[in-house]
Motif scaffolding. Structure first.
Motif, PDB file in Angstrom:
ATOM      1  N   UNK A   1    -129.843-102.320 -32.036  1.00 13.89           N
ATOM      2  CA  UNK A   1    -130.704-101.192 -32.515  1.00 13.89           C
ATOM      3  C   UNK A   1    -129.692 -99.861 -32.643  1.00 13.89           C
ATOM      4  N   UNK A   2    -129.339 -99.172 -33.758  1.00 11.91           N
ATOM      5  CA  UNK A   2    -128.505 -98.255 -34.053  1.00 11.91           C
ATOM      6  C   UNK A   2    -129.314 -97.046 -34.658  1.00 11.91           C
ATOM      7  N   UNK A   3    -128.744 -95.840 -34.533  1.00  8.03           N
ATOM      8  CA  UNK A   3    -129.269 -94.752 -35.023  1.00  8.03           C
ATOM      9  C   UNK A   3    -128.327 -94.215 -36.109  1.00  8.03           C
TER      10      UNK A   3
ATOM     11  N   UNK B   1    -138.999 -94.797 -39.159  1.00  6.81           N
ATOM     12  CA  UNK B   1    -138.270 -96.083 -39.632  1.00  6.81           C
ATOM     13  C   UNK B   1    -137.155 -96.097 -40.065  1.00  6.81           C
ATOM     14  N   UNK B   2    -136.398 -95.017 -39.947  1.00  6.85           N
ATOM     15  CA  UNK B   2    -134.958 -95.126 -40.351  1.00  6.85           C
ATOM     16  C   UNK B   2    -133.972 -95.889 -39.571  1.00  6.85           C
ATOM     17  N   UNK B   3    -134.249 -95.691 -38.442  1.00  4.67           N
ATOM     18  CA  UNK B   3    -133.313 -96.349 -37.593  1.00  4.67           C
ATOM     19  C   UNK B   3    -133.508 -97.951 -37.708  1.00  4.67           C
ATOM     20  N   UNK B   4    -134.560 -98.266 -37.724  1.00  2.00           N
ATOM     21  CA  UNK B   4    -134.715 -99.794 -37.786  1.00  2.00           C
ATOM     22  C   UNK B   4    -134.139-100.351 -39.176  1.00  2.00           C
TER      23      UNK B   4
ATOM     24  N   UNK C   1    -138.909-105.542 -29.487  1.00  2.00           N
ATOM     25  CA  UNK C   1    -137.706-105.915 -29.640  1.00  2.00           C
ATOM     26  C   UNK C   1    -137.307-107.191 -28.298  1.00  2.00           C
ATOM     27  N   UNK C   2    -137.691-106.791 -27.129  1.00  2.00           N
ATOM     28  CA  UNK C   2    -137.470-107.615 -26.061  1.00  2.00           C
ATOM     29  C   UNK C   2    -138.071-108.708 -26.376  1.00  2.00           C
TER      30      UNK C   2
END
Lengths: 191, 266
Positions: free
Chosen positions: B56-58, A30-33, A128-129
């Motif tokens: 959406x980013x890392x 979940x970190x990226x989100x 997301x789409x």
């Protein structure tokens, strides 16, 4: 190594007895989100990282704050992230430097964590789409108020002032916008 | 606030667009009204879908390191205030059971350490951490909510209480009990950790001194996160491979609403 088949709720339950592996698994999922939402709100990589760190450490220290009976884990986590990011903007005030945002991560750029769980990644991409498509069907004035509220952290009153619109108009747009968004999302799930 | 009034505000609430006073009023209503609470969950889910519209980013890999390090430090810090606060418990793997008891003052402890003996390593461990293993274990037991559990008497030993603590990083588990009667001749107390599938894993056996005090230090490995409860039972001397005695002390790691009618006990 934590089983990728474990639900978020099971991983969170393990946090209560200080299972670091479960915490790592939750971070990787979940970190990226969380970071993406934080970045969208604060517009600065360092501040977005700080917010992400605080959100996850809060989860680590107080896993009991997530009440599984009230909804999904991601819903809760994202709302914590969004609220924390909005608070960060308020507390940093003019010290917050805006940057040119980086390009969105392409499929090839996704890190090891998502490579380890391609199914999760694919599902996230589909969601997301679906949400972006649903939002795009809303009239621009409804999209605008929803985004000002959610990412801008503005109250209805503040949005009315910002746009030079009556409060009643803003309230109506919010209600109609959310109603339409929910309908579109429901339809997307059903197809 | 009526349900109708709440319904009008629900979308704005879910988006975070209400002012503080209205939020309070909404949450007060939600805490009392199940129907509106269900509606709210729905609205919150739709609002959080907006999060996906953000690019959406890392984050950088360095962030992951920072977060995990901070969490690890937290576990060590939970071992209590004093010289150990904020430091990892420097307990060497393979610390010696017998030698610690003899040389470093853990006389009253029963030990169920499964790893091999190395005297030098044990002494080094104590030196490195700047304290004695007894103090390390005491700190472990004194730890904050996160790593200790209280065991409550469950039946015959009405006055008994225990504290169970562990350090997942070091794979150590410590039990301290008070108020236990002397076991009858030919018997011993045994500590069990119970997994979510109901199976009980032995953590070792211990006796009690004249005060009814018992201490057990044990190594903990493997599927740590699967334990949902702990208990002490009375077993034949030498311990039992399967739990047969009734549980005298027990602790559940679950919240009460998650337990079934049995209270989680097999």
């Amino acid at each position: 190594m934590t089983d990728p088949g474990l639900r978020d709720e099971d991983l969170v339950a393990r946090l209560r007895w200080r299972d670091l592996a479960a915490f790592e698994a939750l971070y990787d999922r979940h970190a990226a989100l969380v970071y993406s939402v934080a970045y969208r709100v604060v517009g600065n990589a360092q501040a977005a990282e700080d917010v992400t760190q605080e959100v996850f450490l809060r989860l680590w220290r107080r896993p009991e704050l997530f009440d599984g009976t009230r909804g999904r884990f991601t819903t809760w986590l994202l709302s914590v992230a969004r609220n924390r990011a909005v608070d960060e903007v308020r507390s940093l005030g003019r010290r917050l430097q805006h940057e040119a945002p980086p390009p969105e991560a392409g499929a090839q750029e996704l890190g090891d964590a998502s490579a380890a769980d391609p199914e999760l990644e694919a599902q996230l991409a589909l969601e997301r789409e679906a949400v972006r498509a649903a939002l795009a069907t809303l009239p621009p004035e409804q999209q605008e108020v929803l985004l000002l509220a959610y990412f801008g952290g503005l109250t209805q009153q503040e949005i009315a002032q910002r746009l030079g619109q009556p409060l009643g108009t803003v309230k109506t747009r919010i209600r109609l916008g959310m109603k339409k968004l929910r309908e579109r999302l429901r339809r997307a799930v059903e197809t | 606030m009526t349900c109708e009034e709440l319904e009008e505000r629900l979308d704005a609430y879910a988006l975070g667009a209400l002012d503080a006073e209205e939020v309070r009023a909404v949450e007060a209503h939600l805490s009392q009204c199940g129907r509106c609470a269900a509606e709210a969950a729905d609205a919150l889910r739709a609002a959080s879908a907006l999060a996906l519209t953000a690019p959406f980013l890392q984050p950088r890999p360095a962030l992951r390191e920072r977060v995990l390090t901070a969490a690890r430090r937290d576990v060590a810090a939970a071992a209590g205030p004093g010289p150990l606060a904020g430091r990892r418990l420097a307990w060497a793997k393979g610390a010696a059971a017998v030698l610690l008891v003899a040389a470093l003052g853990l006389g009253s402890w029963s030990l169920a350490l499964r790893r091999d003996v190395d005297r030098l390593e044990a002494e080094n461990a104590a030196l490195r951490s700047g304290t004695t293993p007894a103090a390390l274990v005491a700190a472990l037991l004194a730890g904050g909510e996160a790593v200790t559990w209280t065991l409550e008497a469950a039946g015959p030993a009405a006055g008994a209480r225990g504290v169970l603590a562990w350090d997942p990083e070091q794979g150590l588990c410590a039990l301290s009990v008070d108020g236990l009667p002397q076991p009858p001749a030919g018997h011993v107390y045994q500590l069990w950790l119970v997994k979510d599938d109901g199976s009980a894993v032995s953590m070792g056996t211990f006796t009690v001194d004249a005060d009814g005090t018992g201490r057990l230090l044990s190594t903990l490995g493997g599927e740590f996160g699967r334990f949902v409860a702990a208990g002490v039972s009375l077993e034949p001397a030498g311990g039992n491979s399967q739990r047969q005695g009734a549980m005298i002390l027990r602790a559940s790691f679950r919240r009460p609403e998650e337990e079934g009618a049995s209270g989680g006990w097999p």
